[in-house]
Each structure stands twice: as C-alpha cells, then as structure tokens.
Scaffold this active site. Structure first.
Site, short mmCIF file in Angstrom:
data_model
loop_
_atom_site.label_atom_id
_atom_site.label_comp_id
_atom_site.label_asym_id
_atom_site.label_seq_id
_atom_site.Cartn_x
_atom_site.Cartn_y
_atom_site.Cartn_z
N CYS A 43 72.35 42.47 27.74
CA CYS A 43 72.89 41.95 29.00
C CYS A 43 74.41 42.10 29.00
CB CYS A 43 72.49 40.47 29.12
SG CYS A 43 73.13 39.62 30.57
N GLY A 44 74.99 42.16 30.17
CA GLY A 44 76.44 42.17 30.27
C GLY A 44 77.08 40.92 29.70
#
Length: 164
Positions: A43-44
């Site tokens: 995920c970012g």
C-alpha cells in the site's frame, strides 16, 4: 486489569490468532491503551510501519500496546501468507509489535472490526486506519489512513486515554 474484570462488551473480551497461528486472548491488552491498525504490505501507506514501530518502541509497555491486523480488503494489497507478511514486516521495518491473523474489515467478516466499528461508528475505508482503544476496551477513537502514527492528533488521543 484482571480478565475477570473485563466488560463483556469490551474489545478485550475477544480472541484471535497471531500470524503464527497461536490463539491470542485480547485480554492481554486490558489495562493498556491499545492502537489497532489494519495493515497491508503493498500500500502507499505501508511506509507507516516505520513510524508505528517507533511509536511502539517509545510507548510500548505497561500502559500502551500497538497491534497490527493485516487485511486484503483494499486493492488486494495484502495478498501474502502469514509467514510472508511476518517476514516482510520484520525484514523491511523491524516490526516487533504484535501482529494478528489476516482478517476482513467489512461488516460480518471479523469480530474485531465489527466491535471496533460498533465503538466508533467507523469502519476502515482503506489500509492503515487506526483505532485508539481505552484501557477497558469499551471506548475508541477512529483515525483514517492518512493520520500519521507519530502525529499530534493520534498521539494526543493516546496520551489522553493513558492519563484516564
């Protein structure tokens, strides 16, 4: 707080499994302010693991615990097995805080997120949402993914609950 003193409606009345598959009574966190975070490796926001680890190192102990709960609900960003998740967290971020089994966050998929949503009225809308849970596990505050683990807002909530 003794396990016999845990209210029935408390988050700490639940049990889950650890990433290694061992049964974990959440009563082990009773008497501590506990931050539960739905985590994902791709995920970012994954870089938040570093600050979550710093928060754990700074506050972890008698009054505070941090717990990661992997979920693959958002963008398929946690596809790994329990062993792969554990290895990723250890090797890339030196994670030593407790990590529980991968579960769903959507309604009816896991008792923990159903309970946390019941306390706050909020469910994760993405990875790395944070729940700051009171010492008795019957109250919580919700923070969205963008809330920084070392930020004033989250830290203020933790400090406030620790002093109660």
């Amino acid at each position: 707080m003794k396990t016999t003193d845990i209210p029935a409606d408390s988050v700490y009345a639940l049990s889950m499994k650890s990433l290694s598959g061992e049964e974990v009574s959440l009563s082990k966190y009773a008497g501590k302010v506990t931050v539960f975070v739905n985590v994902a490796s791709k995920c970012g926001y994954t870089k938040q693991y570093a600050d979550l680890q710093k928060l754990h190192e700074e506050l972890g102990g008698e009054d505070f615990a941090l717990v990661g709960i992997p979920s693959n609900d958002f963008g398929g960003q946690e596809p790994g097995s329990a062993a792969e998740i554990q290895a990723f967290c250890s090797e890339n971020y030196g994670v030593t805080f407790d990590m529980l089994e991968k579960v769903g966050t959507k309604e009816g998929n896991s008792a923990i997120f159903d309970k946390l949503a019941g306390l706050t009225g909020e469910r994760p809308g993405w990875n790395f949402c944070k729940y700051v849970v009171s010492k008795d596990g019957t109250a919580a505050q919700f923070y969205k993914s963008g809330a920084k683990p070392l930020g004033k807002e989250l830290r203020g909530s933790i400090d406030e609950m620790v002093s109660m």
